[in-house]
Design an enzyme around this catalytic site. Structure first.
Site, PDB file in Angstrom:
ATOM      1  N   LYS A  73      -9.850  27.797  54.217  1.00  0.00           N
ATOM      2  CA  LYS A  73      -8.552  26.521  54.455  1.00  0.00           C
ATOM      3  C   LYS A  73      -8.118  26.157  55.638  1.00  0.00           C
ATOM      4  O   LYS A  73      -7.474  25.128  55.894  1.00  0.00           O
ATOM      5  CB  LYS A  73      -7.654  27.173  53.344  1.00  0.00           C
ATOM      6  CG  LYS A  73      -7.858  27.021  52.000  1.00  0.00           C
ATOM      7  CD  LYS A  73      -6.346  27.592  51.331  1.00  0.00           C
ATOM      8  CE  LYS A  73      -6.626  27.397  49.642  1.00  0.00           C
ATOM      9  NZ  LYS A  73      -5.305  27.692  48.951  1.00  0.00           N
ATOM     10  N   ASP A 111      -1.549  22.618  47.452  1.00  0.00           N
ATOM     11  CA  ASP A 111      -0.996  23.920  46.838  1.00  0.00           C
ATOM     12  C   ASP A 111       0.556  23.980  46.539  1.00  0.00           C
ATOM     13  O   ASP A 111       0.858  24.071  45.507  1.00  0.00           O
ATOM     14  CB  ASP A 111      -1.492  25.110  47.775  1.00  0.00           C
ATOM     15  CG  ASP A 111      -2.818  25.479  47.467  1.00  0.00           C
ATOM     16  OD1 ASP A 111      -3.288  25.612  46.284  1.00  0.00           O
ATOM     17  OD2 ASP A 111      -3.457  26.141  48.335  1.00  0.00           O
ATOM     18  N   GLY A 135       4.239  37.311  49.869  1.00  0.00           N
ATOM     19  CA  GLY A 135       2.771  36.780  50.366  1.00  0.00           C
ATOM     20  C   GLY A 135       2.523  35.629  50.841  1.00  0.00           C
ATOM     21  O   GLY A 135       3.100  34.470  50.325  1.00  0.00           O
TER      22      GLY A 135
END
Length: 288
Positions: A73, A111, A135
């Site tokens: 990514k 996302d 995270g």
């Protein structure tokens, strides 16, 4: 799915490694079939050193675009001609579109936008609220920055990699300075304290996913309180250990299915300019 592939069929790819667990081919191919689009979506497991060749191959095969996932990514940024403003700030791309004539590649990140769309769809409160995010690698990075853009009241980041957490905090401070960002200490007592006045806890770590079902960001339901909405972006298994603890604590919960479908739907709109038939896709993937 009927056998509809022919000589005219166009290509959409997914580049990452590993990919055998991915539900994206099922999702997009179901949408193609429903809308009568002459395309096929395929997975390409590509090691880190093979990314440049994979991108060139997509051009050679006249692919319309591709999704990009772990571990590419961020590295894919090196092979793009243009990048959307939000993806530039996020620092990662999960969707590319290839111009059929010039072969120029534009990168996007769906996302964070997909995550926010899933919150809004279910009226889960987060704007002007305190949110704890566990995270900030991978999708968590996009989620953190998109939450800030959308007006979260305070963002508390729990991340073992403190340099990564600091980088995300500094990025938000630079581009969205009115948002308060705090890095949570590693001990569970600190997390419990932050959750006392939080409205939402998000797990964006791999803990709890298939193969790690016995792992969790908390050790028991006692860390939670019933006022916290628990969102685990893991979608396989459908109910993670975190979600089980959350239900024991009286919390409302959701898994990552909605986020997965929304981020896919946004990518679909980028490629084709039409809406993905989301309810049909959901039934194909999860309700049959």
């Amino acid at each position: 799915m009927s056998n509809r592939i022919q000589g005219t069929t166009g290509l959409i790819g997914l580049i990452g490694n590993p990919l055998k667990h991915s539900r994206s081919p099922h999702m997009h191919n179901s949408a193609f079939e429903k809308l009568g689009l002459d395309y096929v979506y395929l997975c390409f497991e590509v090691p880190e050193e093979g990314l440049a060749k994979a991108i060139e191959a997509l051009k050679t095969f006249n692919a319309k675009g591709s999704n990009i996932t772990f571990p590419h990514k961020q590295k894919v940024l090196n092979y793009l001609d243009e990048i959307s403003e939000d993806a530039k700030i996020i620092g990662s791309v999960n969707t590319i579109k290839i111009d059929s004539e010039s072969k120029k590649i534009t990168g996007y990140n769906t996302d964070g936008r997909g995550f926010i769309a899933s919150l809004d769809e279910l009226d889960i409160p987060f704007r002007n609220q305190k949110v704890v995010l566990a995270g900030v690698g991978g999708a968590g990075r996009a989620i953190a920055i998109q939450l800030a853009y959308e007006g979260v009241g305070e963002l508390c980041i729990k991340e073992l990699n403190k340099s990564l957490a600091t980088e995300i905090k500094e990025t938000i401070n630079k581009y969205i300075p009115n948002i308060k960002v705090k890095i949570v200490k590693d001990d569970e007592a600190s997390l419990k304290e932050e959750l006392k006045d939080s409205s939402l806890l998000i797990n964006a770590t791999p803990l709890g996913m298939k193969g790690r079902e016995d792992k969790c960001i908390i050790s028991s339901a006692e860390t939670l309180n019933s006022n916290v909405f628990v969102y685990d972006i893991v979608y396989d298994p459908r109910e993670t250990l975190l979600m089980k603890y959350a239900k024991q604590a009286g919390c409302k919960t959701i898994n990552g299915i909605n986020m997965m479908i929304w981020q896919g739907a946004i990518a679909f709109k980028i490629w084709f300019g039409v809406d993905m038939p989301q309810e049909y896709v959901r039934q194909e993937l999860f309700e049959k």
